[in-house]
Write a protein that holds these residues in place. Structure first.
Motif, PDB file in Angstrom:
ATOM      1  N   PHE A  62       0.809  -1.204   0.000  1.00  0.00           N
ATOM      2  CA  PHE A  62       0.000   0.000   0.000  1.00  0.00           C
ATOM      3  C   PHE A  62       0.850   1.266   0.000  1.00  0.00           C
ATOM      4  CE2 PHE A  62      -2.969  -3.115   1.736  1.00  0.00           C
ATOM      5  CZ  PHE A  62      -4.130  -2.813   1.028  1.00  0.00           C
ATOM      6  N   GLY A  63       2.153   1.106   0.181  1.00  0.00           N
ATOM      7  CA  GLY A  63       3.013   2.253   0.377  1.00  0.00           C
ATOM      8  C   GLY A  63       3.093   2.565   1.852  1.00  0.00           C
ATOM      9  N   GLY A  64       4.118   2.050   2.491  1.00  0.00           N
ATOM     10  CA  GLY A  64       4.234   2.186   3.934  1.00  0.00           C
ATOM     11  C   GLY A  64       3.849   0.943   4.688  1.00  0.00           C
ATOM     12  N   ALA A  65       3.032   0.081   4.076  1.00  0.00           N
ATOM     13  CA  ALA A  65       2.622  -1.178   4.709  1.00  0.00           C
ATOM     14  C   ALA A  65       2.266  -2.180   3.617  1.00  0.00           C
ATOM     15  CB  ALA A  65       1.438  -0.969   5.641  1.00  0.00           C
ATOM     16  N   THR A  66       2.534  -3.452   3.899  1.00  0.00           N
ATOM     17  CA  THR A  66       2.238  -4.529   2.957  1.00  0.00           C
ATOM     18  C   THR A  66       1.261  -5.495   3.589  1.00  0.00           C
ATOM     19  OG1 THR A  66       4.403  -4.375   1.894  1.00  0.00           O
ATOM     20  CG2 THR A  66       3.202  -6.441   1.632  1.00  0.00           C
ATOM     21  N   LEU A  67       0.213  -5.817   2.840  1.00  0.00           N
ATOM     22  CA  LEU A  67      -0.775  -6.797   3.272  1.00  0.00           C
ATOM     23  C   LEU A  67      -0.438  -8.139   2.630  1.00  0.00           C
ATOM     24  CD1 LEU A  67      -3.462  -7.287   4.821  1.00  0.00           C
ATOM     25  CD2 LEU A  67      -4.638  -6.842   2.642  1.00  0.00           C
ATOM     26  N   THR A  68      -0.334  -9.175   3.459  1.00  0.00           N
ATOM     27  CA  THR A  68      -0.008 -10.520   2.991  1.00  0.00           C
ATOM     28  C   THR A  68      -1.130 -11.470   3.351  1.00  0.00           C
ATOM     29  OG1 THR A  68       2.376 -10.153   3.246  1.00  0.00           O
ATOM     30  CG2 THR A  68       1.616 -12.441   3.181  1.00  0.00           C
ATOM     31  N   GLY A  69      -1.574 -12.236   2.383  1.00  0.00           N
ATOM     32  CA  GLY A  69      -2.568 -13.273   2.617  1.00  0.00           C
ATOM     33  C   GLY A  69      -2.061 -14.601   2.103  1.00  0.00           C
ATOM     34  N   ILE A  70      -2.199 -15.646   2.921  1.00  0.00           N
ATOM     35  CA  ILE A  70      -1.744 -16.993   2.540  1.00  0.00           C
ATOM     36  C   ILE A  70      -2.867 -17.974   2.832  1.00  0.00           C
ATOM     37  CG2 ILE A  70      -0.011 -18.795   2.862  1.00  0.00           C
ATOM     38  CD1 ILE A  70       1.846 -16.617   3.996  1.00  0.00           C
ATOM     39  N   VAL A  71      -3.271 -18.715   1.812  1.00  0.00           N
ATOM     40  CA  VAL A  71      -4.278 -19.762   1.952  1.00  0.00           C
ATOM     41  C   VAL A  71      -3.659 -21.056   1.434  1.00  0.00           C
ATOM     42  CG1 VAL A  71      -6.584 -20.547   1.307  1.00  0.00           C
ATOM     43  CG2 VAL A  71      -6.146 -18.109   1.614  1.00  0.00           C
ATOM     44  N   SER A  72      -3.784 -22.142   2.188  1.00  0.00           N
ATOM     45  CA  SER A  72      -3.193 -23.404   1.757  1.00  0.00           C
ATOM     46  C   SER A  72      -4.081 -24.572   2.111  1.00  0.00           C
ATOM     47  CB  SER A  72      -1.810 -23.610   2.389  1.00  0.00           C
ATOM     48  OG  SER A  72      -1.932 -23.983   3.748  1.00  0.00           O
ATOM     49  N   ALA A  73      -3.918 -25.652   1.379  1.00  0.00           N
ATOM     50  CA  ALA A  73      -4.621 -26.909   1.660  1.00  0.00           C
ATOM     51  C   ALA A  73      -3.689 -28.063   1.337  1.00  0.00           C
ATOM     52  CB  ALA A  73      -5.904 -27.016   0.843  1.00  0.00           C
ATOM     53  N   TYR A  74      -3.593 -29.010   2.263  1.00  0.00           N
ATOM     54  CA  TYR A  74      -2.810 -30.231   2.060  1.00  0.00           C
ATOM     55  C   TYR A  74      -3.736 -31.432   2.192  1.00  0.00           C
ATOM     56  CZ  TYR A  74       2.007 -28.484   2.023  1.00  0.00           C
ATOM     57  OH  TYR A  74       3.197 -27.892   1.672  1.00  0.00           O
ATOM     58  N   GLN A  75      -3.560 -32.403   1.283  1.00  0.00           N
ATOM     59  CA  GLN A  75      -4.278 -33.668   1.377  1.00  0.00           C
ATOM     60  C   GLN A  75      -3.244 -34.789   1.291  1.00  0.00           C
ATOM     61  OE1 GLN A  75      -5.098 -31.799  -1.812  1.00  0.00           O
ATOM     62  NE2 GLN A  75      -5.945 -30.304  -0.389  1.00  0.00           N
ATOM     63  N   ALA A  76      -3.375 -35.771   2.170  1.00  0.00           N
ATOM     64  CA  ALA A  76      -2.365 -36.827   2.209  1.00  0.00           C
ATOM     65  C   ALA A  76      -2.986 -38.125   2.701  1.00  0.00           C
ATOM     66  CB  ALA A  76      -1.193 -36.432   3.108  1.00  0.00           C
ATOM     67  N   GLY A  77      -2.351 -39.225   2.365  1.00  0.00           N
ATOM     68  CA  GLY A  77      -2.773 -40.537   2.832  1.00  0.00           C
ATOM     69  C   GLY A  77      -1.594 -41.482   2.866  1.00  0.00           C
ATOM     70  N   SER A  78      -1.735 -42.568   3.607  1.00  0.00           N
ATOM     71  CA  SER A  78      -0.632 -43.508   3.735  1.00  0.00           C
ATOM     72  C   SER A  78      -1.165 -44.890   4.068  1.00  0.00           C
ATOM     73  CB  SER A  78       0.337 -43.068   4.839  1.00  0.00           C
ATOM     74  OG  SER A  78      -0.271 -43.208   6.110  1.00  0.00           O
ATOM     75  N   SER A  79      -0.302 -45.867   3.923  1.00  0.00           N
ATOM     76  CA  SER A  79      -0.572 -47.231   4.374  1.00  0.00           C
ATOM     77  C   SER A  79       0.759 -47.915   4.634  1.00  0.00           C
ATOM     78  CB  SER A  79      -1.383 -48.018   3.332  1.00  0.00           C
ATOM     79  OG  SER A  79      -0.629 -48.186   2.138  1.00  0.00           O
ATOM     80  N   GLY A  80       0.728 -49.002   5.394  1.00  0.00           N
ATOM     81  CA  GLY A  80       1.955 -49.736   5.658  1.00  0.00           C
ATOM     82  C   GLY A  80       1.753 -50.773   6.748  1.00  0.00           C
ATOM     83  N   ARG A  81       2.694 -51.672   6.835  1.00  0.00           N
ATOM     84  CA  ARG A  81       2.690 -52.667   7.901  1.00  0.00           C
ATOM     85  C   ARG A  81       4.116 -53.125   8.133  1.00  0.00           C
ATOM     86  NH1 ARG A  81      -0.435 -57.882   5.378  1.00  0.00           N
ATOM     87  NH2 ARG A  81       0.029 -58.775   7.429  1.00  0.00           N
ATOM     88  N   GLY A  82       4.343 -53.773   9.301  1.00  0.00           N
ATOM     89  CA  GLY A  82       5.699 -54.189   9.583  1.00  0.00           C
ATOM     90  C   GLY A  82       5.771 -55.294  10.613  1.00  0.00           C
ATOM     91  N   ASP A  83       6.887 -56.008  10.584  1.00  0.00           N
ATOM     92  CA  ASP A  83       7.220 -56.982  11.614  1.00  0.00           C
ATOM     93  C   ASP A  83       7.861 -56.199  12.754  1.00  0.00           C
ATOM     94  OD1 ASP A  83       8.591 -58.957  13.196  1.00  0.00           O
ATOM     95  OD2 ASP A  83       8.338 -60.354  11.543  1.00  0.00           O
ATOM     96  N   ILE A  84       7.050 -55.813  13.737  1.00  0.00           N
ATOM     97  CA  ILE A  84       7.505 -54.889  14.768  1.00  0.00           C
ATOM     98  C   ILE A  84       8.485 -55.556  15.723  1.00  0.00           C
ATOM     99  CG2 ILE A  84       6.761 -53.283  16.549  1.00  0.00           C
ATOM    100  CD1 ILE A  84       5.838 -52.656  13.668  1.00  0.00           C
ATOM    101  N   ASP A  85       8.263 -56.840  16.036  1.00  0.00           N
ATOM    102  CA  ASP A  85       9.183 -57.517  16.951  1.00  0.00           C
ATOM    103  C   ASP A  85      10.546 -57.760  16.318  1.00  0.00           C
ATOM    104  OD1 ASP A  85       9.205 -60.393  15.747  1.00  0.00           O
ATOM    105  OD2 ASP A  85       7.079 -59.904  15.933  1.00  0.00           O
ATOM    106  N   GLY A  86      10.626 -57.702  14.990  1.00  0.00           N
ATOM    107  CA  GLY A  86      11.906 -57.772  14.300  1.00  0.00           C
ATOM    108  C   GLY A  86      12.508 -59.148  14.174  1.00  0.00           C
ATOM    109  N   GLY A  87      11.719 -60.213  14.437  1.00  0.00           N
ATOM    110  CA  GLY A  87      12.306 -61.544  14.365  1.00  0.00           C
ATOM    111  C   GLY A  87      11.270 -62.626  14.163  1.00  0.00           C
ATOM    112  N   VAL A  88      11.651 -63.845  14.521  1.00  0.00           N
ATOM    113  CA  VAL A  88      10.840 -65.044  14.320  1.00  0.00           C
ATOM    114  C   VAL A  88      10.443 -65.601  15.682  1.00  0.00           C
ATOM    115  CG1 VAL A  88      10.811 -67.370  13.341  1.00  0.00           C
ATOM    116  CG2 VAL A  88      12.026 -65.534  12.150  1.00  0.00           C
ATOM    117  N   LEU A  89       9.172 -65.941  15.833  1.00  0.00           N
ATOM    118  CA  LEU A  89       8.662 -66.447  17.107  1.00  0.00           C
ATOM    119  C   LEU A  89       9.479 -67.644  17.593  1.00  0.00           C
ATOM    120  CD1 LEU A  89       6.349 -66.236  19.232  1.00  0.00           C
ATOM    121  CD2 LEU A  89       5.154 -67.988  17.881  1.00  0.00           C
TER     122      LEU A  89
END
Length: 745
Positions: free
Chosen positions: A316-343
């Motif tokens: 504006f001259g002497g001051a600046t107006l800033t506007g930020i609008v954002s949107a994130y979309q995400a998804g995931s899947s996974g599995r694992g051998d948590i104990d790390g070994g064989v029974l």
């Protein structure tokens, strides 16, 4: 197979942009080292300033250094220790990092966990842990802001902020690209190009392809999912970004940013019983190239992300107006051998008393942010900014437990639905009392609300809900005194807070826990100095802080679940030193060291400890039929007492103008506990890792041909553990040696 098709198709496309047909883009650093003689400009206070004029502790990593570190396929975990007081680790593979600054972080491995370190990418906060793992490419710089940053950056920043800025479109056509190949079938390609479409409109296209072949064998052959050849360890990570910027005049700037990521790979490789009772050293059972899994179906992970952001500035001259609008979309899947070994008891993985195979069937994340900020222009004696911010997150996580032998159908399914909102208003003023003394003060008021519904839909039915909310002020006051244009002294007092949290890992328990807000008050003072030609720089900071009601996560013990707890008090104190030197033409030296002391102060706080045969060094208290460890006086978990880094490069210019160069970088972390309790096996002594790069640059620096080595000494560093039924640990990435070529155009 789909991702490999993308990979093979993507590399020629990236290479096609590497033909040097454009003029040099001044904003691109490419493969050339960052200019050590230039002043360092940061935006730690939402405005460009010389780092010596900023009254907080800030460390900066340039884009070219980050690219070099990533030569062997590294991700955000490679930032650990690269600047004083910053540590990063993960037990969720490559897409859910946990960050720590000055010892303060959160070891919670669930995706709905909150962290006291915020990641801000192009002025947009990335709250969820797997948003924070977005790949590092086409970066201009990374700024690490240490200590509470609640005034300008809002909620969940009591430890600090990792602020990442990507390269924006410039006024001239140009860009950079780099491609590497290495051991383990590692291929990495990164490119960014600026295309001015008109005098007022320009775009920047950037992309990353990161690939590694499977290189780890499953030594347990009696599974339905054991493949011929290597079974685990590989990944395909493809990401892209489009910046479109319109600047019709000197007043208005409009930037539209679109991003996407598609990741498929192997999760963290837990290795059963690779620690021995009474020792924190890897034993003879450890084999970097082999695991023994009877479940997990080779620990697959997938994650996809896309985002849209609009950033508008009007002067504006002497001051600046800033506007930020954002949107994130995400998804995931996974599995694992948590104990790390064989029974049972086997030669490969030792004794496993019970199987654990868990993972995520699906997750669905929707994050939205809205910010409006008005700030004064210029460098006059008086400056100000004020604004408002709103953040919303809707997160659904569907988790599962399987039979432990890789069965197709889950035995237990549970869902978490978490809705979170945060509103805040903030302001900051600065005033130059004299030509040398500047005072800055800021405040923010934040209201947080979070609702969680947890339901077990397969297995023993269970449902429960939790709601938490709070509103708190954040504030800071600082003073900066300029002894000269090259030397400044600063002091700062800051108060911040982390909002209340909810945790409900109900696949294996009927427990939902909450943690009240934590508040922190921090005091720091330091000196920032450089010679007039910037050949020598030094930053030294000392700090102390106290946290009331610090939030901690009690992990494992004798079950695969998390519980939130509040301690009465936590304290931290330390010293951070960074220095760089260019003693003669061609030689650049830099490094840093931090000493971070943390301590839990709560005489009544007890936690479950390892279900395996570990050596607990805390006092043991009997609580009914259970035993608990008293953790009063212990350090915060995953908080290295010492962090050190060192970098050196030498460039020799030949008569024709081309250059030969060699560079090396090293990091080390020392003396930290992996968990809240103190056990010999889960206390890490010293880890270190180094890399090197040698190469040739053309006279105009437009072409760079090089060889590299990451983890050059092939260190096997324990970076995490699973403690509920055996002495399981996981380690850092192996050595990768390779070569590459870079272009600036």
């Amino acid at each position: 197979m789909k991702m490999k098709t993308y990979l093979l198709a993507g590399i020629p496309a990236l290479l096609s942009t590497a033909t040097p047909v454009f003029a040099q883009d001044a904003a691109s650093t490419g493969p050339v080292a960052d200019d050590a003689s230039a002043d360092i400009v940061v935006t730690a206070q939402r405005r460009p300033e010389n780092i010596r004029d900023v009254p907080i502790a800030v460390s900066v990593l340039g884009g070219s250094k980050i690219t070099a570190i990533a030569d062997g396929g590294a991700d955000i975990l490679s930032l650990a220790g690269r600047v004083p007081s910053l540590y990063v680790e993960s037990s969720n593979g490559r897409y859910a990092p946990r960050l720590y600054i000055r010892g303060l972080g959160n070891v919670d491995f669930d995706f709905n966990a909150s962290q006291p370190v915020s990641v801000v990418l192009d002025d947009v906060v990335l709250e969820n842990v797997y948003l924070k793992g977005f790949p590092l490419f086409d970066l201009d710089s990374v700024e690490v802001l240490k200590g509470p940053q609640g005034t300008l950056f809002g909620r969940n920043t009591p430890a600090g902020v990792v602020k990442m800025d990507t390269r924006r479109p410039g006024t001239e056509a140009g860009g950079q690209a780099e491609f590497t190949v290495g051991e383990l079938g590692t291929i990495r390609g990164e490119a960014g190009v600026t295309i001015p479409v008109t005098d007022t409109f320009a775009i920047r296209l950037a992309g990353l392809v990161n690939h590694r072949e499977n290189w780890v064998d499953n030594g347990y052959e009696n599974t339905t999912f054991n493949r011929k050849g290597h079974d685990l360890g590989g990944f395909d990570d493809v990401a892209g970004r489009i910046h479109a910027q319109w600047k019709p005049d000197d007043r208005l700037s409009v930037l539209l940013t679109l991003q996407a990521r598609d990741y498929r790979g192997t999760g963290t490789l837990n290795r059963a019983n690779v620690l021995t009772t009474g020792s924190n050293q890897l034993n003879d059972r450890y084999d970097r190239d082999r695991v023994y899994y009877d479940g997990g179906r080779n620990n697959p992970q997938t994650q996809h992300t896309k985002s849209e952001a609009l950033h508008v500035d009007y002067d504006f001259g002497g001051a600046t107006l800033t506007g930020i609008v954002s949107a994130y979309q995400a998804g995931s899947s996974g599995r694992g051998d948590i104990d790390g070994g064989v029974l049972g008891t086997t030669a490969g993985s030792g004794t496993i008393p019970f199987r654990s195979e868990t993972g995520t069937l699906s997750s669905d994340l929707d994050q939205q942010t809205y910010e409006l900020r008005l700030s004064s222009d210029g460098d006059g004696r008086f400056g100000w900014q004020l604004g408002g911010f709103y953040w919303h997150e809707d997160f659904e996580l569907i988790s599962a437990t399987w039979n432990g032998t890789g069965g197709i159908d889950p035995t237990i399914i549970s869902s978490l639905n978490q809705k979170s909102d945060s509103w805040s208003a903030f302001g900051q003023v600065r005033y130059d009392l004299t030509d040398k003394l500047r005072i800055t003060a800021g405040a923010r008021w934040t209201h947080d609300k979070r609702d969680l519904v947890a339901e077990r839909t397969k297995g023993a039915y269970f449902i429960d809900t939790r709601k938490v909310s709070d509103e708190q002020p954040s504030w800071d006051v600082s003073a900066l005194y300029r002894f000269s244009p090259q030397v400044s002294l600063f002091g700062r007092i800051a108060h911040g807070y982390r909002g209340p949290s909810i945790q409900g890992r109900i696949a294996t328990s009927n427990i939902l826990t909450t943690a009240d807000s934590e508040t922190i008050t921090s005091y720091e003072a330091g000196i920032k100095a450089a010679t007039p030609d910037n050949r020598f720089r030094l930053d030294l900071t000392g700090y102390i802080y106290e946290i009331k009601d610090p939030q901690f996560t009690a992990i494992g013990g004798q079950g695969n679940f998390n519980q939130l707890i509040n301690a009465r008090r936590g304290i931290g104190r330390g010293v951070e030193l960074e220095a760089s030197a260019n003693p003669f033409k061609g030689l650049q030296l830099s490094g840093g060291v931090s000493y971070n002391f943390t301590r839990i102060s709560d005489p009544d706080l007890l936690v479950a400890f390892c279900g395996a045969a570990c050596t607990v060094r805390d006092p043991i208290v009997n609580v009914g039929t259970t035993r608990r460890a008293a953790i009063n006086g212990n350090p915060f978990p995953q908080a290295p007492r010492w962090l050190m880094n060192f970098n050196a490069s030498y460039t020799y210019e030949m008569k024709n103008g081309s250059k030969l160069y060699a560079q090396t970088d090293w990091v080390a972390q020392s003396d930290f506990n992996l968990f809240l309790y103190d056990a010999t096996e889960f206390h890490v002594g010293t880890n270190f890792e180094g890399g090197a790069r040698i190469g040739w640059r053309s006279p105009s620096d437009s072409v760079d041909v090089f060889a590299f080595a990451r983890n050059i000494t092939n260190e096997s560093n324990v970076i995490g553990a699973i403690d509920f039924n055996n002495l399981t640990a996981f380690v850092n990435d192996p050595r990768v040696i390779g070569g590459g070529v870079g272009f600036r155009f």
